[in-house]
Design an enzyme around this catalytic site. Structure first.
Site, PDB file in Angstrom:
ATOM      1  N   TRP A  89       0.964  -1.056   0.123  1.00 47.29           N
ATOM      2  CA  TRP A  89      -0.033  -0.103   0.024  1.00 47.29           C
ATOM      3  C   TRP A  89       0.794   1.163   0.094  1.00 47.29           C
ATOM      4  O   TRP A  89       1.972   1.311   0.665  1.00 47.29           O
ATOM      5  CB  TRP A  89      -0.971   0.146   1.215  1.00 47.29           C
ATOM      6  CG  TRP A  89      -1.973  -1.081   1.446  1.00 47.29           C
ATOM      7  CD1 TRP A  89      -2.523  -1.236   2.641  1.00 47.29           C
ATOM      8  CD2 TRP A  89      -2.354  -2.037   0.439  1.00 47.29           C
ATOM      9  NE1 TRP A  89      -3.374  -2.245   2.366  1.00 47.29           N
ATOM     10  CE2 TRP A  89      -3.365  -2.714   1.232  1.00 47.29           C
ATOM     11  CE3 TRP A  89      -2.094  -2.311  -0.719  1.00 47.29           C
ATOM     12  CZ2 TRP A  89      -4.182  -3.859   0.634  1.00 47.29           C
ATOM     13  CZ3 TRP A  89      -2.877  -3.408  -1.295  1.00 47.29           C
ATOM     14  CH2 TRP A  89      -3.770  -4.119  -0.643  1.00 47.29           C
ATOM     15  N   ASN A 204      -7.170  -0.537  -4.588  1.00 49.04           N
ATOM     16  CA  ASN A 204      -7.025  -2.197  -4.396  1.00 49.04           C
ATOM     17  C   ASN A 204      -8.653  -2.451  -4.459  1.00 49.04           C
ATOM     18  O   ASN A 204      -9.308  -1.982  -3.748  1.00 49.04           O
ATOM     19  CB  ASN A 204      -6.553  -2.175  -2.814  1.00 49.04           C
ATOM     20  CG  ASN A 204      -6.759  -3.451  -2.460  1.00 49.04           C
ATOM     21  OD1 ASN A 204      -6.591  -4.422  -2.968  1.00 49.04           O
ATOM     22  ND2 ASN A 204      -7.573  -3.632  -1.108  1.00 49.04           N
ATOM     23  N   GLU A 205      -8.871  -3.408  -5.502  1.00 51.35           N
ATOM     24  CA  GLU A 205     -10.039  -4.045  -5.677  1.00 51.35           C
ATOM     25  C   GLU A 205     -11.016  -3.296  -5.721  1.00 51.35           C
ATOM     26  O   GLU A 205     -12.048  -2.755  -4.938  1.00 51.35           O
ATOM     27  CB  GLU A 205     -10.437  -5.079  -4.529  1.00 51.35           C
ATOM     28  CG  GLU A 205      -9.308  -6.004  -4.304  1.00 51.35           C
ATOM     29  CD  GLU A 205      -9.653  -7.135  -3.463  1.00 51.35           C
ATOM     30  OE1 GLU A 205     -10.716  -6.962  -2.561  1.00 51.35           O
ATOM     31  OE2 GLU A 205      -9.181  -8.240  -3.530  1.00 51.35           O
ATOM     32  N   TYR A 279     -10.037 -15.635  -4.662  1.00 52.86           N
ATOM     33  CA  TYR A 279     -10.817 -16.204  -3.355  1.00 52.86           C
ATOM     34  C   TYR A 279     -11.702 -16.839  -3.278  1.00 52.86           C
ATOM     35  O   TYR A 279     -12.815 -16.433  -2.990  1.00 52.86           O
ATOM     36  CB  TYR A 279     -10.612 -14.834  -2.400  1.00 52.86           C
ATOM     37  CG  TYR A 279      -9.476 -14.349  -2.310  1.00 52.86           C
ATOM     38  CD1 TYR A 279      -8.558 -14.799  -1.437  1.00 52.86           C
ATOM     39  CD2 TYR A 279      -9.069 -12.815  -2.880  1.00 52.86           C
ATOM     40  CE1 TYR A 279      -7.260 -14.268  -1.102  1.00 52.86           C
ATOM     41  CE2 TYR A 279      -8.199 -12.322  -2.597  1.00 52.86           C
ATOM     42  CZ  TYR A 279      -7.108 -12.581  -1.812  1.00 52.86           C
ATOM     43  OH  TYR A 279      -6.169 -12.232  -1.449  1.00 52.86           O
ATOM     44  N   GLU A 319      -3.281 -10.919  -6.458  1.00 53.29           N
ATOM     45  CA  GLU A 319      -3.776 -11.727  -5.022  1.00 53.29           C
ATOM     46  C   GLU A 319      -4.344 -13.096  -5.232  1.00 53.29           C
ATOM     47  O   GLU A 319      -5.233 -13.287  -6.268  1.00 53.29           O
ATOM     48  CB  GLU A 319      -4.833 -10.701  -4.156  1.00 53.29           C
ATOM     49  CG  GLU A 319      -4.168  -9.330  -3.679  1.00 53.29           C
ATOM     50  CD  GLU A 319      -5.300  -8.816  -2.970  1.00 53.29           C
ATOM     51  OE1 GLU A 319      -5.970  -9.612  -2.128  1.00 53.29           O
ATOM     52  OE2 GLU A 319      -5.315  -7.798  -2.719  1.00 53.29           O
TER      53      GLU A 319
END
Length: 417
Positions: A89, A204-205, A279, A319
């Site tokens: 980050w 992020n996402e 995920y 990820e």
């Protein structure tokens, strides 16, 4: 059988700890920026495939000089396993000990932490992917930007106003500029001129559930990517997508929509490569391990194929992971199988010169960071089967680099002769 695996692991670990075992001929002067040509990443003009990891906590930990040894240790143990890309980050908005107290007001101690992270990455031959804001409330995120705008009189009603409100967009552009033009106190190099940084990540996402059409996110990525590239023409840029498809291919998603479009978003010219997160244990929590495995195989292979054929850009699996928390005794075996499926697909594509360029597991912790454990952590320093699997993937991708470097080098010599 178990004894044989243990002996193999011991020998393999001795191999990877030898200096230079993951070094590629011609990499003595890795001082150039990572580039893109077609569906491949290039470093020093040669095809670049790399194994890596996520360590979101690096800047936070490095902001305290007494804890910087954890950052150095993480880079070292990762390098010992052949890991050469770290994603982390470059944001922390409001709250306790943030990077950005308020729009344009920065915490110098935290910025010094990021300076240190970049400096240490450079020492360990690690390329960085730096993310610029969070989709979630953790570390402030888009919600905090909207709250800041509210305090200045803006009438906003949703976190998704982050993507459309002119004042909020101005706040975020200012953060982009502040980070990119920062001069590192340890190296003296301005971030936008530092090849240690492989790529910037917008968010992020990214998610915008209020607009399933994807138009809002498409417009925001287009605007922010253009702005970032107007400041920094050296580095690669990726959007920060998880890989969810738009309405035209919704059947490939798990059972929800987040307002992004893997294909259209990554076709934006200023976006240099695609990203995918994986995920199944979170996205399909009621499904069996077998069903989650089948989803994973389709998910990974569909994205490699779409990046290769439709988007025509590289794809990084930025990820992936599976939690071993609250699982039965075979949880490590399940995690190893998960990692092996992702790694096998990446390696198969890379071997054929395809779009898959590498994978970054979630996530790496240094010793003494028990408070950061979330079930997804991989303890590389414990000589685990997962750590061995990770090191093997690094070695395999390194062999591809060596092979492709040899081919390119031979052709270059033939041209000179």
């Amino acid at each position: 059988m178990k004894l044989g695996f243990f002996l193999f692991s011991l020998v393999f670990y001795q191999m990877i700890l030898e200096p230079g075992i993951f070094k590629v001929e011609g990499d003595d002067h890795e001082d150039e920026f990572v580039r893109v040509r077609g569906v491949q990443l290039l470093l020093n003009g040669k095809p670049y495939y790399a194994n890596g990891y996520n360590a979101y906590w690096l800047m936070y930990m490095a902001s305290d000089p007494s804890q910087r040894n954890k950052v150095s240790s993480a880079f070292q143990v990762a390098a010992n396993h052949g890991l050469s890309i770290a994603r982390t980050w470059a944001f922390s908005d409001a709250g306790d000990n943030p990077l950005q107290y308020s729009p344009g007001s920065y915490n110098e101690d935290m910025f010094l932490g990021l300076d240190f992270v970049i400096s240490e990455a450079r020492k360990h031959g690690t390329k960085l992917v730096l993310s610029l804001v969070n989709n979630y409330d953790d570390f402030g995120g888009k919600k905090q930007y909207v709250e800041w705008a509210k305090t200045e009189g803006q009438s906003l009603h949703s976190e998704d106003d982050f993507f459309t409100n002119p004042l909020v967009k101005g706040f975020f552009k200012n953060h982009i500029k502040s980070v990119l033009t920062r001069r590192n106190n340890f190296t003296g190099v301005v971030y936008k001129d530092d090849p240690t940084i492989m790529a910037w990540e917008l968010m992020n996402e990214i998610r915008c559930p209020s607009d399933h059409s994807g138009n809002t996110v498409q417009a925001w990525i287009t605007e922010m990517a253009s702005y970032l590239k107007s400041i920094d023409g050296n580095h690669l840029l990726e959007a920060g997508l998880e890989g969810f498809y738009g309405l035209s291919k919704n059947e490939s998603n798990p059972n929800f929509q987040v307002g992004t479009d893997f294909i259209a978003n990554n076709q934006i010219p200023a976006i240099d490569f695609a990203t995918v997160h994986s995920y199944p244990d979170q996205w399909l929590p009621e499904s069996s391990n077998e069903e989650q495995t089948l989803f994973l195989v389709r998910w990974v292979n569909d994205h490699i194929q779409d990046a290769q054929i439709i988007i025509e850009k590289p794809v990084l699996f930025a990820e992936f992971g599976v939690s071993v928390r609250n699982m039965r005794s075979e949880s490590i075996t399940i995690r190893d199988e998960f990692f092996n499926l992702v790694y096998s697909s990446i390696y198969s594509s890379a071997s054929d010169g395809g779009a898959a360029t590498g994978g970054l597991f979630w996530h790496l912790l240094a010793e003494g960071m028990n408070a950061f454990k979330d079930g997804y952590e991989v303890p590389l320093d414990e000589n685990s089967s997962t750590a061995t699997l990770i090191a093997q993937e690094s070695q395999k991708l390194n062999r591809i680099r060596m092979k492709k470097f040899s081919v390119v080098n031979t052709k270059a010599k033939q041209v000179r002769n």
